[in-house]
Write a protein that holds these residues in place. Sequence first.
Motif, PDB file in Angstrom:
ATOM      1  N   THR A  22       0.832  -1.207   0.000  1.00  0.00           N
ATOM      2  CA  THR A  22       0.000   0.000   0.000  1.00  0.00           C
ATOM      3  C   THR A  22       0.865   1.254   0.000  1.00  0.00           C
ATOM      4  O   THR A  22       0.573   2.220  -0.721  1.00  0.00           O
ATOM      5  CB  THR A  22      -0.931   0.002   1.227  1.00  0.00           C
ATOM      6  OG1 THR A  22      -1.823  -1.115   1.142  1.00  0.00           O
ATOM      7  CG2 THR A  22      -1.734   1.287   1.297  1.00  0.00           C
ATOM      8  N   VAL A  23       1.937   1.243   0.780  1.00  0.00           N
ATOM      9  CA  VAL A  23       2.869   2.369   0.788  1.00  0.00           C
ATOM     10  C   VAL A  23       3.470   2.559  -0.602  1.00  0.00           C
ATOM     11  O   VAL A  23       3.551   3.684  -1.120  1.00  0.00           O
ATOM     12  CB  VAL A  23       3.974   2.162   1.839  1.00  0.00           C
ATOM     13  CG1 VAL A  23       5.059   3.245   1.714  1.00  0.00           C
ATOM     14  CG2 VAL A  23       3.394   2.168   3.248  1.00  0.00           C
ATOM     15  N   PHE A  24       3.897   1.463  -1.219  1.00  0.00           N
ATOM     16  CA  PHE A  24       4.444   1.572  -2.575  1.00  0.00           C
ATOM     17  C   PHE A  24       3.432   2.153  -3.544  1.00  0.00           C
ATOM     18  O   PHE A  24       3.758   3.035  -4.347  1.00  0.00           O
ATOM     19  CB  PHE A  24       4.908   0.207  -3.087  1.00  0.00           C
ATOM     20  CG  PHE A  24       5.084   0.183  -4.581  1.00  0.00           C
ATOM     21  CD1 PHE A  24       6.129   0.874  -5.179  1.00  0.00           C
ATOM     22  CD2 PHE A  24       4.181  -0.486  -5.394  1.00  0.00           C
ATOM     23  CE1 PHE A  24       6.278   0.891  -6.571  1.00  0.00           C
ATOM     24  CE2 PHE A  24       4.326  -0.482  -6.771  1.00  0.00           C
ATOM     25  CZ  PHE A  24       5.374   0.214  -7.359  1.00  0.00           C
ATOM     26  N   ASP A  25       2.194   1.679  -3.485  1.00  0.00           N
ATOM     27  CA  ASP A  25       1.164   2.182  -4.394  1.00  0.00           C
ATOM     28  C   ASP A  25       0.993   3.698  -4.246  1.00  0.00           C
ATOM     29  O   ASP A  25       0.793   4.414  -5.246  1.00  0.00           O
ATOM     30  CB  ASP A  25      -0.169   1.489  -4.121  1.00  0.00           C
ATOM     31  CG  ASP A  25      -0.184   0.032  -4.566  1.00  0.00           C
ATOM     32  OD1 ASP A  25       0.665  -0.341  -5.394  1.00  0.00           O
ATOM     33  OD2 ASP A  25      -1.046  -0.730  -4.074  1.00  0.00           O
ATOM     34  N   GLU A  26       1.094   4.194  -3.025  1.00  0.00           N
ATOM     35  CA  GLU A  26       1.001   5.637  -2.799  1.00  0.00           C
ATOM     36  C   GLU A  26       2.168   6.364  -3.452  1.00  0.00           C
ATOM     37  O   GLU A  26       1.992   7.418  -4.084  1.00  0.00           O
ATOM     38  CB  GLU A  26       0.964   5.925  -1.298  1.00  0.00           C
ATOM     39  CG  GLU A  26      -0.292   5.455  -0.592  1.00  0.00           C
ATOM     40  CD  GLU A  26      -0.227   5.686   0.905  1.00  0.00           C
ATOM     41  OE1 GLU A  26       0.677   6.419   1.366  1.00  0.00           O
ATOM     42  OE2 GLU A  26      -1.076   5.119   1.634  1.00  0.00           O
ATOM     43  N   LEU A  29       7.540  -7.403  -4.198  1.00  0.00           N
ATOM     44  CA  LEU A  29       6.192  -6.980  -3.843  1.00  0.00           C
ATOM     45  C   LEU A  29       5.138  -7.575  -4.770  1.00  0.00           C
ATOM     46  O   LEU A  29       3.945  -7.323  -4.621  1.00  0.00           O
ATOM     47  CB  LEU A  29       6.095  -5.459  -3.853  1.00  0.00           C
ATOM     48  CG  LEU A  29       6.963  -4.728  -2.832  1.00  0.00           C
ATOM     49  CD1 LEU A  29       6.663  -3.244  -2.837  1.00  0.00           C
ATOM     50  CD2 LEU A  29       6.775  -5.305  -1.440  1.00  0.00           C
ATOM     51  N   GLY A  30       5.591  -8.346  -5.706  1.00  0.00           N
ATOM     52  CA  GLY A  30       4.746  -9.089  -6.633  1.00  0.00           C
ATOM     53  C   GLY A  30       5.627 -10.140  -7.273  1.00  0.00           C
ATOM     54  O   GLY A  30       6.835 -10.199  -6.991  1.00  0.00           O
ATOM     55  N   ARG A  79       3.180  -6.214 -13.642  1.00  0.00           N
ATOM     56  CA  ARG A  79       4.180  -5.306 -13.086  1.00  0.00           C
ATOM     57  C   ARG A  79       5.202  -6.086 -12.275  1.00  0.00           C
ATOM     58  O   ARG A  79       4.859  -7.031 -11.561  1.00  0.00           O
ATOM     59  CB  ARG A  79       3.500  -4.250 -12.211  1.00  0.00           C
ATOM     60  CG  ARG A  79       4.472  -3.308 -11.498  1.00  0.00           C
ATOM     61  CD  ARG A  79       3.752  -2.261 -10.669  1.00  0.00           C
ATOM     62  NE  ARG A  79       2.993  -1.366 -11.528  1.00  0.00           N
ATOM     63  CZ  ARG A  79       3.527  -0.323 -12.169  1.00  0.00           C
ATOM     64  NH1 ARG A  79       4.812  -0.058 -12.036  1.00  0.00           N
ATOM     65  NH2 ARG A  79       2.773   0.443 -12.934  1.00  0.00           N
ATOM     66  N   ARG A  80       6.479  -5.686 -12.368  1.00  0.00           N
ATOM     67  CA  ARG A  80       7.527  -6.277 -11.542  1.00  0.00           C
ATOM     68  C   ARG A  80       8.049  -5.224 -10.579  1.00  0.00           C
ATOM     69  O   ARG A  80       8.600  -4.209 -10.997  1.00  0.00           O
ATOM     70  CB  ARG A  80       8.672  -6.789 -12.404  1.00  0.00           C
ATOM     71  CG  ARG A  80       9.668  -7.666 -11.642  1.00  0.00           C
ATOM     72  CD  ARG A  80      11.101  -7.314 -11.921  1.00  0.00           C
ATOM     73  NE  ARG A  80      11.468  -6.027 -11.327  1.00  0.00           N
ATOM     74  CZ  ARG A  80      12.707  -5.537 -11.332  1.00  0.00           C
ATOM     75  NH1 ARG A  80      13.689  -6.205 -11.904  1.00  0.00           N
ATOM     76  NH2 ARG A  80      12.958  -4.364 -10.789  1.00  0.00           N
ATOM     77  N   THR A  81       7.873  -5.454  -9.280  1.00  0.00           N
ATOM     78  CA  THR A  81       8.261  -4.466  -8.283  1.00  0.00           C
ATOM     79  C   THR A  81       9.092  -5.111  -7.181  1.00  0.00           C
ATOM     80  O   THR A  81       8.704  -6.145  -6.615  1.00  0.00           O
ATOM     81  CB  THR A  81       7.025  -3.815  -7.634  1.00  0.00           C
ATOM     82  OG1 THR A  81       6.261  -3.179  -8.643  1.00  0.00           O
ATOM     83  CG2 THR A  81       7.443  -2.776  -6.599  1.00  0.00           C
ATOM     84  N   GLY A  82      10.210  -4.484  -6.880  1.00  0.00           N
ATOM     85  CA  GLY A  82      11.023  -4.898  -5.750  1.00  0.00           C
ATOM     86  C   GLY A  82      11.293  -3.724  -4.840  1.00  0.00           C
ATOM     87  O   GLY A  82      11.299  -2.564  -5.278  1.00  0.00           O
ATOM     88  N   TYR A  83      11.483  -4.016  -3.560  1.00  0.00           N
ATOM     89  CA  TYR A  83      11.931  -3.002  -2.607  1.00  0.00           C
ATOM     90  C   TYR A  83      13.313  -3.415  -2.143  1.00  0.00           C
ATOM     91  O   TYR A  83      13.483  -4.460  -1.508  1.00  0.00           O
ATOM     92  CB  TYR A  83      10.970  -2.900  -1.428  1.00  0.00           C
ATOM     93  CG  TYR A  83      11.295  -1.757  -0.479  1.00  0.00           C
ATOM     94  CD1 TYR A  83      11.640  -0.504  -0.969  1.00  0.00           C
ATOM     95  CD2 TYR A  83      11.244  -1.929   0.891  1.00  0.00           C
ATOM     96  CE1 TYR A  83      11.938   0.548  -0.111  1.00  0.00           C
ATOM     97  CE2 TYR A  83      11.522  -0.879   1.764  1.00  0.00           C
ATOM     98  CZ  TYR A  83      11.875   0.357   1.255  1.00  0.00           C
ATOM     99  OH  TYR A  83      12.162   1.402   2.106  1.00  0.00           O
TER     100      TYR A  83
END
Length: 250
Positions: free
Chosen positions: A36-40, A128-129, A205-209
């Motif tokens: 949720t933080v990432f989406d923001e 994150l996905g 989508r490919r997302t990493g933190y």
Amino acid sequence: MTTLLTDDDVETFRKQGYLLPGAQLYRPEKLDALETVFDEHLADKGSKLSDELDTPHFRDPRLLDYLLGEEVLDLVEPLLGPDIALWTSHFISKDPFTGRATPWHEDSAFWNGRFDRYDSIVTVWLALGPSNRSNGCMRVVPGSHLLGGFHDNYVPTDMSVQTFHAEIPDVDENEAVDFELERGQFSLHDGRIVHGARANTSPVRRTGYTMRYFPASVRMMPVEQNEGWKIWLARGTDRAGNTYANVPGS
């Protein structure tokens, strides 16, 4: 949810420069909150590209609950020792169908001059996905962290195009290991390892933190590149005379 590394894990990391534990880092509700933080941040990125959301914790203290949490610090302590500093974090997201490739590189080359040594910086890459071959997962060349550090043979690359270009030339891609991860899984890699990623050609989508740490015995140098940069003492005691955002008067 804490994942603890064994002595064999540590030995493998020292030799190969990476680990793929195949485990979850955070409990499901904490992972959901991070997404949720990432989406923001993604919605508020303005003109930045989706892979340019660097140092989001400078602006959003909610992320410190993750970056300074026991889950990740217990994970990296066997690699770094008991005195740990937080270097940086980064949301790196590749948009569906258009997420650009990341050329072969080593992170330590971009940090040249910013530390007094580079042999102990560890990155935790949290998915994150799903992250797989079709949507541009990270790839590494095993053992390349031991080949001497900063490369002086980088070649220019056009990062605006969606094909795969090499910044470090002559990388044998047959040696590369794909970091395929399910949502919530993570990898670890040495800051000197040669790595990159292909473009995202999929609808997902490919997302990493990325969460990066170094021993608090390593000194962050007083150079122009570090001006205004903030680091945190994540665990233990400072051993290098660094200044920390969370230690008054340091």
